[in-house]
Design an enzyme around this catalytic site. Structure first.
Site, PDB file in Angstrom:
ATOM      1  N   LYS A 142      38.032  39.036  49.847  1.00  0.00           N
ATOM      2  CA  LYS A 142      38.642  39.055  48.512  1.00  0.00           C
ATOM      3  C   LYS A 142      38.859  40.526  48.144  1.00  0.00           C
ATOM      4  O   LYS A 142      37.955  41.196  47.653  1.00  0.00           O
ATOM      5  CB  LYS A 142      37.681  38.363  47.534  1.00  0.00           C
ATOM      6  CG  LYS A 142      38.269  38.019  46.201  1.00  0.00           C
ATOM      7  CD  LYS A 142      37.357  37.054  45.455  1.00  0.00           C
ATOM      8  CE  LYS A 142      37.734  36.888  44.008  1.00  0.00           C
ATOM      9  NZ  LYS A 142      39.047  36.262  43.792  1.00  0.00           N
TER      10      LYS A 142
HETATM   11  N1  PMP Z   1      41.899  31.250  46.483  1.00  0.00           N
HETATM   12  C1  PMP Z   1      42.256  32.407  45.898  1.00  0.00           C
HETATM   13  C2  PMP Z   1      43.443  33.136  46.407  1.00  0.00           C
HETATM   14  C3  PMP Z   1      41.507  32.913  44.827  1.00  0.00           C
HETATM   15  O1  PMP Z   1      41.857  34.058  44.238  1.00  0.00           O
HETATM   16  C4  PMP Z   1      40.403  32.187  44.357  1.00  0.00           C
HETATM   17  C5  PMP Z   1      39.603  32.707  43.196  1.00  0.00           C
HETATM   18  N2  PMP Z   1      38.602  33.587  43.613  1.00  0.00           N
HETATM   19  C6  PMP Z   1      40.063  30.996  45.005  1.00  0.00           C
HETATM   20  C7  PMP Z   1      40.840  30.552  46.061  1.00  0.00           C
HETATM   21  C8  PMP Z   1      38.847  30.219  44.594  1.00  0.00           C
HETATM   22  O2  PMP Z   1      37.694  30.902  44.962  1.00  0.00           O
HETATM   23  P1  PMP Z   1      36.338  30.760  44.173  1.00  0.00           P
HETATM   24  O3  PMP Z   1      36.074  29.317  44.008  1.00  0.00           O
HETATM   25  O4  PMP Z   1      35.326  31.409  45.029  1.00  0.00           O
HETATM   26  O5  PMP Z   1      36.517  31.451  42.867  1.00  0.00           O
END
Ligand code: PMP
Length: 351
Positions: free
Chosen positions: A156
């Site tokens: 991320k």
């Molecule tokens: N995909 C993307 C591209 C995201 O930005 C997010 C948000 N973080 C998610 C999926 C979902 O991830 P999470 O459940 O860990 O927030």
């Protein structure tokens, strides 16, 4: 934001207006940051982080991919996340730890390694507003998610969100709440900031972790809750048309939580109402925060609890090891055309 709002910056709490960075910061020029989005929920037992240790683990994984040395231990980052929520006296919050290359030269790889860490805590309600109840109207984006071996989707990182911005901007211009992107192979991938789930012929399905998705922590929570509720689940490579065939669809993420999808490209999903599987998962998920769902997974931790003890050992895994094992099992089973998690009627299941 009021100047009383406290931000954690490089080891200490500072008032909002004092938490600044230099214009030469590398991350501003090249997107060289890694970050997390976490939620603190107002529960009957007071404010509780949701899966803080897992978010911190993914932050360290992202930093490892991009060669960023955070310079704090996971336990210190956890403690700082808790401290910033406490300092702002917040019953609930969206918490954003961000680690970035700071000033140190404008070369692609800066000569001097200056890594900065900030943690913000902001009030943030439902990301998609009323859509949590009514469902969101989304479109398939003309933009693809990055191809394999271009941007690592499990990490991320700030720069990767330029792609997400293109998807979200196009959706907004078209009057949609969100854009769903396909991968470079033309198969379903994820939303601009959410993972994607469909219900196809009674089975909950989501694109596999190898399809260019972020390995979402909410995604993993949904999979775990589905297993707990006895909902048949599999990870499967899905073509675009699965969106128009699905009985139910929803997006999930820390900000988006569980947001049902009402239509895709103006084609109504199922009956257009929130379906039974989505509703059961929403109830189980939001029940964690109002006490209706027992937290048997140890996902909720208080602002004074040290939840990080088990993080120190191995920061390399983006999600909990058990979830990685699930993924492998599910993928292998899906390849053989089998469903791993056997179905019970979700409506019969109790949380
Ligand atoms: N995909 C993307 C591209 C995201 O930005 C997010 C948000 N973080 C998610 C999926 C979902 O991830 P999470 O459940 O860990 O927030």
């Amino acid at each position: 934001m009021s100047d009383n709002t406290q931000i954690w910056q490089n080891g200490s709490l500072k008032p909002w207006h004092e938490a600044t960075v230099h214009v030469s910061a590398h991350a501003l020029h090249y997107g060289s940051s890694v970050f997390e989005g976490e939620r603190v929920y107002a529960t009957p037992d007071g404010p509780r982080f949701f899966r803080l240790a897992d978010h911190t683990r993914r932050l360290f994984f992202s930093a490892r991919v991009y060669g960023i040395d955070i310079g704090y231990t996971p336990a210190q980052i956890d403690a700082a996340c808790r401290a910033v929520v406490r300092a702002n006296n917040m019953p609930s919050a969206y918490v954003r730890p961000l680690v970035f290359r700071g000033p140190g030269g404008l070369g692609l790889l800066p000569k001097e390694e200056v890594i900065e860490t900030v943690i913000l805590a902001l009030p943030w309600g439902s990301y998609h507003g009323d859509a949590r109840e009514q469902g969101a109207d989304v479109c398939v984006s003309s933009w693809n998610r990055p191809a394999p071996n271009t941007f690592p989707s499990w990490a991320k990182a700030g720069g990767q969100y330029l792609n997400s911005q293109l998807i979200a901007l196009e959706a907004r211009r078209g009057g949609y709440a969100e854009g769903i992107a396909l991968g470079r192979d033309g198969m379903l991938c994820e939303g601009a900031g959410e993972n994607l789930f469909l219900v196809l012929d009674g089975v909950l399905v989501t694109p596999p972790t190898s399809s260019g998705v972020l390995v979402g922590i909410t995604r993993d929570s949904v999979i775990t809750l589905a297993e707990h509720l006895g909902i048949a689940f599999e990870q499967r490579v899905l073509p675009r048309e699965a969106l128009y065939h699905a009985d139910e669809a929803f997006m999930c993420g820390t900000a988006a939580e569980i947001t049902p999808i009402r239509s895709v490209d103006r084609v109504t999903v199922g009956s257009g109402a929130v379906g039974p599987v989505t509703r059961a998962l929403q109830d189980a998920f939001f029940g964690l925060f109002d006490g209706r769902t027992e937290d048997r997974w140890g996902w909720l931790t208080g602002l004074d609890e040290d939840a990080s003890a088990d993080v120190d050992g191995d920061p390399a895994h983006p999600v909990s090891v058990s979830a990685v094992v699930h993924d492998r099992e599910d993928q292998e089973a899906a390849i053989r055309g089998r469903t791993v998690r056997k179905a019970r009627d979700p409506m019969e299941a109790s949380s």
